[in-house]
Design an enzyme around this catalytic site. Structure first.
Site, PDB file in Angstrom:
ATOM      1  N   GLY A   1       0.806  -1.221   0.000  1.00 39.87           N
ATOM      2  CA  GLY A   1       0.000   0.000   0.000  1.00 39.87           C
ATOM      3  C   GLY A   1       0.833   1.262   0.000  1.00 39.87           C
ATOM      4  N   CYS A   2       1.959   1.217  -0.658  1.00 42.73           N
ATOM      5  CA  CYS A   2       2.936   2.307  -0.646  1.00 42.73           C
ATOM      6  C   CYS A   2       2.963   2.987  -2.014  1.00 42.73           C
ATOM      7  CB  CYS A   2       4.307   1.696  -0.314  1.00 42.73           C
ATOM      8  SG  CYS A   2       5.708   2.802  -0.390  1.00 42.73           S
ATOM      9  N   GLY A   3       3.351   4.242  -2.043  1.00 41.45           N
ATOM     10  CA  GLY A   3       3.515   4.927  -3.322  1.00 41.45           C
ATOM     11  C   GLY A   3       4.585   4.287  -4.196  1.00 41.45           C
ATOM     12  N   LEU A   4       5.470   3.507  -3.583  1.00 44.45           N
ATOM     13  CA  LEU A   4       6.534   2.823  -4.330  1.00 44.45           C
ATOM     14  C   LEU A   4       6.146   1.410  -4.754  1.00 44.45           C
ATOM     15  CD1 LEU A   4       9.548   3.972  -2.102  1.00 44.45           C
ATOM     16  CD2 LEU A   4       8.787   4.950  -4.277  1.00 44.45           C
ATOM     17  N   THR A   5       4.955   0.962  -4.389  1.00 46.17           N
ATOM     18  CA  THR A   5       4.509  -0.399  -4.707  1.00 46.17           C
ATOM     19  C   THR A   5       4.640  -0.737  -6.197  1.00 46.17           C
ATOM     20  OG1 THR A   5       3.068  -0.438  -2.776  1.00 46.17           O
ATOM     21  CG2 THR A   5       2.561  -2.024  -4.519  1.00 46.17           C
TER      22      THR A   5
END
Length: 160
Positions: A35-39
């Site tokens: 659930g990360c912007g880097l996913t």
């Protein structure tokens, strides 16, 4: 601990896995979150894995919920998300902590071998550690480093 091969970690069913199983391979270890912007980096990781796995390259995925709770859910939920959204096929292990007193010993060793922007701490999800065929950490890449930018370093280790 002197090499990657000295560690045993837990798989997603909480069964021990000796990292000796990866002896002789070039390994990229990544702490991940769904659930990360880097996913979306999962896509680049899978591209690298597809391209180099037959040459002795492995990616070891360690989900970590330590950064703003961005890896919620069970192992099954994480696997389903990664498979459906990014078609990942590289090995994924039990959810861990990478910083603090409860940090996975493997990550304590990785941080000791190669410090990063925050010194001996993992800065965020998707920190990457590149390990050579002898089980030694050769490079650490920031969370923000696009996995495809690691290709030259991986290729060099595979062909040395």
């Amino acid at each position: 601990m002197t090499s990657l091969y000295d560690f045993t970690v837990s798989d997603q069913a909480d069964q021990p896995v000796s990292l000796k199983d990866y002896k002789g391979k070039v390994v990229l270890i990544v702490n991940t979150a769904t659930g990360c912007g880097l996913t979306p980096q999962y896509q680049g990781l899978q591209e690298l894995y597809d391209k180099y796995k037959d040459q002795g390259f492995e990616i070891l995925d360690f989900p970590c919920n330590q950064f703003m709770g961005q890896a919620p859910g069970s192992a099954e939920e994480i696997n389903t998300f990664c498979t459906l959204n990014y078609q990942t096929t590289f090995p994924r292990f039990a959810k861990i902590k990478v910083n603090g007193k409860e940090a996975e010993p493997l990550f304590d060793w990785l941080k000791k071998e190669k410090s990063g922007p925050l010194g001996a701490r993992i800065e965020w999800n998707f920190a990457k550690f590149l390990i050579n065929r002898e089980g030694k950490v050769v490079e650490r890449f920031s969370s923000k480093t696009d996995p495809l930018k690691l290709e030259e370093a991986i290729n060099t280790l595979l062909h040395n």
